[in-house]
Design an enzyme around this catalytic site. Structure first.
Site, mmCIF file in Angstrom:
data_model
loop_
_atom_site.group_PDB
_atom_site.id
_atom_site.type_symbol
_atom_site.label_atom_id
_atom_site.label_comp_id
_atom_site.label_asym_id
_atom_site.label_seq_id
_atom_site.Cartn_x
_atom_site.Cartn_y
_atom_site.Cartn_z
ATOM 1 N N GLY B 53 0.917 -1.306 0.089
ATOM 2 C CA GLY B 53 -0.046 0.070 -0.020
ATOM 3 C C GLY B 53 1.122 1.277 -0.184
ATOM 4 O O GLY B 53 2.017 1.132 0.432
ATOM 5 N N THR B 54 0.332 2.281 -0.486
ATOM 6 C CA THR B 54 1.125 3.448 -0.686
ATOM 7 C C THR B 54 0.800 4.727 0.149
ATOM 8 O O THR B 54 1.330 4.658 1.496
ATOM 9 C CB THR B 54 1.409 3.883 -2.206
ATOM 10 O OG1 THR B 54 -0.040 3.870 -2.682
ATOM 11 C CG2 THR B 54 2.255 2.698 -2.897
#
Lengths: 250, 281
Positions: B53-54
């Site tokens: 995830g960013t």
């Protein structure tokens, strides 16, 4: 070395039950009632910090009468059981029935084990459902039996008398204010039939409210909201059919 | 793996032993194999491939704090998931947003939520915001072994401090190092770009609405320059998750509110692709 006296199993159990019952009777009674939007817990408790009612899990509440350190121990055991079960499986897999069974086993084992003194506690485990039909209330006396209750239940020393009073007057679909009023009336009746006043600040009240948007349905009712609710229903909640003077001694 | 009962059906002694109010401590003593930090990882060569995830961003405003995240998870150069959720309520007054290995992060959030709830139920009172932030620190530290193998989890923690009456933000590094951030913070691969945007747009007197718009602008800029961050996906109706925590508690903006904010920002970007301009001096 002297020979120990023979005590019959019946006598031993009866003695233990009497010991536990006497211990429970020293504390104040409390009641748990279904109302339209959920389940309400009402009890007399002068302490603000040492609770008789608590949240166990999302929809499950806990009420206890008797010896504080013993039921507190059971309560924390229940929270640990529920949290671990929810973590292992899913939050929906934590049920009041499962919890009540574990409590029953625990109390039952302690009660019949000669090595331990019986717990002087009586518990109620309640779960609020999506509708009143889904509500579950279990009463767990000191000996580890389970009683599946509906509508209203009282535990503690004066329980029989109070449940008699409640049975006559409680009906399905009461508002929270009505149920609360009825609970307070039931609790204010002494063993000899006379009434005494319980001021709002000595009451501990909590609800499992199915209309709460949060996942966790347990909520304490305190302060202004409690006084407002108590004042909103004037007079006495009378039984549905006759017997308005409510002879609760039977 | 049973939650209760071994043989008798009675609560095991560990359940009735007075002890700490922490669920993690209880688990560590009773069933240590269930704690994520105790997991043994086989020796591996190179980096383990798992969805990541960013970008997560947070900003305070008078009266509260906003925490938001984009929706993309990537595995190498592939998009692993378009609608992943990376921002979660931790309890009534706090939220956590996670960048890093998605699987571990979600598991960590679940345990963190439980840790806070367990403490609250046992003690009958909430942990202080500082206490919650420290608890999260401990959890990240216990993940250090896996972080060294490329499975890092780097959260951003935001909450309303009921004692001080304001929103606060805490950021973390992979070793569990915790630092309180002033005004705004970002984490994840797109964080440098989001940070630049926030730095230029942030003011101390933002309203709640301006603060939620600000995070969308920042996420847009992150997605613009970082391929691992997803922008608002109008075609699929996937918009950033935006949460607001104030005196009234945690609130997640509804899909309609989120889409309205994202569409308004998109609309303006059609005219000014680089977004709102700050004054030069």
């Amino acid at each position: 070395m002297s020979t120990p006296f023979y005590v019959s199993p019946q006598q031993a159990m009866a003695d233990r039950a009497e010991y536990a019952r006497k211990g429970i009777a020293r504390g104040r009674s409390l009641v748990v009632l279904q109302y339209a939007d959920g389940i309400v817990f009402v009890g007399e408790n002068p302490s603000r910090a040492l609770h008789k009612f608590s949240e166990i899990y999302d929809r499950i509440g806990f009420a206890a009468a008797g010896k504080y350190n013993e039921y507190e121990n059971l309560r924390i055991g229940g929270v640990r059981y529920a949290d671990l079960r929810g973590y292992t499986y899913d939050r929906d897999d934590v049920t009041a029935r499962g919890l009540a069974n574990v409590y029953a086993q625990t109390l039952g084992t302690i009660f019949s084990s000669q090595a331990e003194k019986p717990y002087e506690v009586e518990l109620v485990v309640a779960e609020v459902g999506d509708s009143a039909d889904g509500d579950q209330i279990y009463r767990l006396p000191h000996d580890g039996s389970i009683v599946d209750e509906h509508g209203s239940v009282a535990v503690g020393g004066n329980a029989e008398q109070i449940s008699g009073y409640l049975d006559q007057r409680h009906r399905d679909g009461m508002t929270l204010a009505e149920a609360l009023k009825l609970a307070v009336q039931a609790l204010s009746r002494d063993t000899n039939g006379s009434e005494r006043e319980i001021p709002a600040e000595r009451l501990e009240v909590a609800v499992l409210d199915r209309t709460r948007p949060q996942k966790r349905k347990f909520k304490r009712i305190v302060g202004a909201r409690l006084s407002r609710l108590l004042d909103s229903v004037p007079g006495e909640v009378s039984p549905e059919d006759g017997d308005a003077d409510g002879d609760a001694d039977e | 793996m049973e939650a209760n009962t071994r043989s008798t059906g009675r609560l095991p002694a560990a359940f009735l032993t007075p002890g700490s109010s922490s669920f993690m401590d209880f688990l560590g003593e009773h069933q240590p194999e269930m704690l994520p930090g105790n997991r043994q990882l086989p020796p591996v060569q190179g980096v383990i491939e798992a969805p990541h995830g960013t970008t997560i961003v947070a900003v305070t405003f008078p009266g509260g704090v906003v925490l938001a995240g984009d929706r993309r998870a990537t595995m190498g150069n592939m998009i692993a998931q378009r609608d992943i959720e990376k921002v979660f309520p931790a309890d009534e007054y706090s939220a956590v947003g996670i960048a890093g290995t998605a699987g571990l992060a979600v598991e960590m959030v679940k345990l963190f939520q439980l840790e806070l709830e367990h403490f609250e139920k046992v003690e009958g009172a909430q942990l202080s915001l500082e206490g919650k932030a420290n608890r999260l620190s401990t959890m990240i530290r216990s993940n250090l072994g896996m972080a060294m193998q490329g499975l890092a989890v780097v959260p951003l923690f935001a909450g309303y401090d009921v004692d001080r009456g304001r929103g606060r933000i805490f950021s973390y590094d992979v070793t569990g190092g915790r630092s309180e951030e002033q005004n705004f913070a970002t984490t994840g691969s797109g964080s440098i770009f989001a940070r630049g945007a926030m730095k230029k747009l942030y003011r101390e007197d933002l309203t709640e609405e301006q603060a939620t718009t600000l995070v969308v602008q920042a996420l847009y800029d992150a997605a613009d320059d970082d391929s691992a961050t997803g922008g608002p996906d109008v075609a699929r109706r996937i918009y950033p998750i935006i949460t607001v925590i104030t005196e009234d508690g945690f609130r997640r903006l509804s899909e309609d509110e989120g889409s309205e904010l994202a569409r308004a920002v998109l609309e303006r970007r059609l005219e000014h692709p680089d977004g709102p301009r700050a004054a030069l001096l």
